[in-house]
Enzyme design. Structure first.
Site, short mmCIF file in Angstrom:
data_model
loop_
_atom_site.label_atom_id
_atom_site.label_comp_id
_atom_site.label_asym_id
_atom_site.label_seq_id
_atom_site.Cartn_x
_atom_site.Cartn_y
_atom_site.Cartn_z
N GLU A 30 2.04 1.85 -3.49
CA GLU A 30 0.97 2.37 -4.33
C GLU A 30 0.90 3.89 -4.23
O GLU A 30 0.76 4.60 -5.23
CB GLU A 30 -0.37 1.75 -3.91
CG GLU A 30 -1.58 2.32 -4.62
CD GLU A 30 -2.75 2.54 -3.69
OE1 GLU A 30 -3.22 3.70 -3.62
OE2 GLU A 30 -3.17 1.59 -3.02
N HIS A 31 1.03 4.42 -3.02
CA HIS A 31 1.03 5.87 -2.84
C HIS A 31 2.21 6.53 -3.54
O HIS A 31 2.08 7.57 -4.19
CB HIS A 31 1.09 6.21 -1.34
CG HIS A 31 -0.22 6.15 -0.63
ND1 HIS A 31 -0.78 7.24 -0.02
CD2 HIS A 31 -1.09 5.13 -0.45
CE1 HIS A 31 -1.94 6.90 0.54
NE2 HIS A 31 -2.14 5.62 0.29
N HIS A 67 0.83 -1.20 0.00
CA HIS A 67 0.00 0.00 0.00
C HIS A 67 0.87 1.26 0.00
O HIS A 67 0.56 2.25 -0.69
CB HIS A 67 -0.91 -0.04 1.23
CG HIS A 67 -1.80 1.14 1.37
ND1 HIS A 67 -2.00 1.77 2.57
CD2 HIS A 67 -2.56 1.81 0.47
CE1 HIS A 67 -2.84 2.78 2.41
NE2 HIS A 67 -3.19 2.84 1.14
N GLU A 97 -4.51 8.10 7.02
CA GLU A 97 -5.50 7.21 6.39
C GLU A 97 -5.89 6.08 7.34
O GLU A 97 -7.07 5.74 7.48
CB GLU A 97 -4.93 6.66 5.09
CG GLU A 97 -5.90 5.81 4.28
CD GLU A 97 -5.30 5.30 2.99
OE1 GLU A 97 -6.01 4.57 2.27
OE2 GLU A 97 -4.13 5.60 2.70
#
Length: 461
Positions: A77-78, A74, A154
């Protein structure tokens, strides 16, 4: 198209017609890159996705040699949106904003996808920008630390949402120590522990030509797409003359799951208890997946479903109540959700379990089967009005299923499901170990009676 079309990794070219005159093609380039397209008559937009079959389940923890810590997929991905040698993060954003396009990414348990939706004339731009991001991210040290903070925020946002907390704990409860039971985004401790070096190694190891699947749906010309893609990947620095075979798909064998956690209670000062009850389900390639779709439609999908009628309409115990059945390469879940008052949580848990038991013992009617088939047919047809759905269908077919089933084939399979099939699957599910998760203003004592009925062997303090 008659029947599903197999997608063997050893076949470099495939072409066939799908429902509604859509033309589906697949090319495997010598470098191992796989390109799939679905040309939809009359479409003026196009959705493109760059996929890798690497998700949160593939992380091994920061303590394992040469591996990214939990949450690093993840994290990566950012970072791919944060700039390349030829484009800044702002350049990437402007590329899509200036043409009214959409671009984003998602990290899942078994794959990561970077995608964009644009007008057909802007597809070359989308190919070029996504290819640059995918192949040439700088993973800048300053951006790395900035994104660490963004991801922690997040996770904090998700942690403040009791429904998100319940969902994460439910996967953990049902799947136990299986990697699919871990949170996709990691947790604050693992994100704080992530290092740029480990994420960079994760990037180099899993973002190679033989890992890449590109799926495109809408107003697309396949041959032109391949030309644009090869140009963009070559410009970004990939040597596409080096021959490689595509990476193999994950084995489609059901994992031998250890017994999950039968009762998990997370106390929160909320007005409602978010309640999840369920069992291990089917793998993505199970021959009974059409039966599962029918069972789920009858049991807990829509306002006419048994669960909705019993819990909400007849008793007024919940506003939101439904069932769901996610499936992965070697494991799956079947779950039931309800949000209810703390004083009613034990009763609702019993009702959900009782309804599944009634489905297993009494079966379903022919009328319920007919309605479910109609519901699935209509929902599937409406979803395919969107090129996003078609693009995702192509990607999942290539990465996980190894076959492409169009709408006609999906409906044919649904039509073959019988009342006996649904009852047999319900009996299989109800015999599996149940896990109950509750998040809200409650405690374990509130579920003593419910747990005794759901799984009498559970010892609740």
């Amino acid at each position: 198209m008659n029947g599903a079309v197999d997608l063997p990794l050893g076949l470099s070219e495939l072409s066939f017609e799908a429902t509604g005159g859509a033309r589906v093609r697949r090319s495997i380039l010598p470098s191992g890159v796989r390109v799939l397209s679905e040309q939809v008559p009359g479409s003026r937009s196009v959705t493109i996705g760059f996929w890798v079959a690497v998700g949160s389940r593939d992380e091994q923890g920061a303590d394992a040699a040469h591996s990214a810590s939990y949450g690093s997929t993840h994290f990566l991905e950012h970072l791919l949106f944060k700039g390349t040698p030829s484009r800044t993060a702002l350049d990437i954003a402007i590329s899509f904003d200036s043409v009214g396009g959409e671009h984003n990414a998602l990290t899942a348990k078994e794959y990561t996808c970077y995608y964009a939706k644009v007008q057909d004339r802007d597809l070359p731009m989308a190919v070029a920008v996504l290819a640059d991001m995918f192949t040439s991210s700088l993973l800048d040290a300053t951006e790395f630390e900035n994104e660490r903070g963004v991801i922690l925020e997040e996770l904090s946002m998700a942690g403040d949402d009791p429904a998100d907390v319940a969902n994460e704990r439910f996967f953990e409860a049902v799947l136990g120590e299986h990697p699919l039971g871990r949170p996709i985004g990691g947790n604050p401790d693992t994100i704080r522990a992530a290092t740029r070096a480990a994420v960079a190694e994760h990037y180099r190891a899993n973002y190679r030509p033989q890992d890449l699947v590109v799926s495109v749906a809408g107003a697309v010309d396949h041959d032109a797409l391949v030309v644009e893609l090869e140009r963009a990947l070559g410009t970004a620095g990939w040597d596409l003359t080096v021959a490689a075979a595509p990476v193999e798909r994950r084995p489609a064998l059901a994992a031998n799951l250890a017994a999950g956690n039968p009762l998990t209670v997370v106390e929160r000062p909320t007005e409602q208890v978010n309640l999840l009850l369920g069992v291990p389900g089917l793998v993505a390639t199970d021959d009974r997946r059409s039966t599962m779709s029918m069972l789920n439609a009858i049991f807990g999908s829509g306002m006419s479903s048994r669960l909705f009628q019993q819990v909400r309409e007849r008793r007024g115990l919940a506003y939101a109540v439904y069932s769901f059945a996610p499936a992965y390469s070697d494991a799956g879940l079947f779950g039931m959700y309800a949000g209810c008052a703390p004083a009613k949580a034990g009763t609702v848990a019993e009702l959900m379990r009782d309804e599944l038991q009634r489905l297993a013992s009494d079966g379903v009617t022919a009328d319920e089967l007919r309605r479910a088939a109609g519901q699935l047919a209509g929902a599937s047809a409406l979803a395919l009005e969107d090129s996003d759905t078609r693009m995702s269908r192509l990607g999942r077919a290539e990465l996980t299923l190894g076959e492409f089933a169009d709408l006609d084939e999906a409906l044919r399979r649904i039509a073959l499901v019988t009342v006996d099939d649904v009852q047999a699957l319900a009996a299989d599910l109800v015999a599996r170990p149940f896990s109950l998760v509750a998040v809200g203003a409650t405690d374990e004592a509130a579920f003593t009676g419910a747990v005794d009925r759901i799984a009498p062997s559970i010892d609740v303090a």
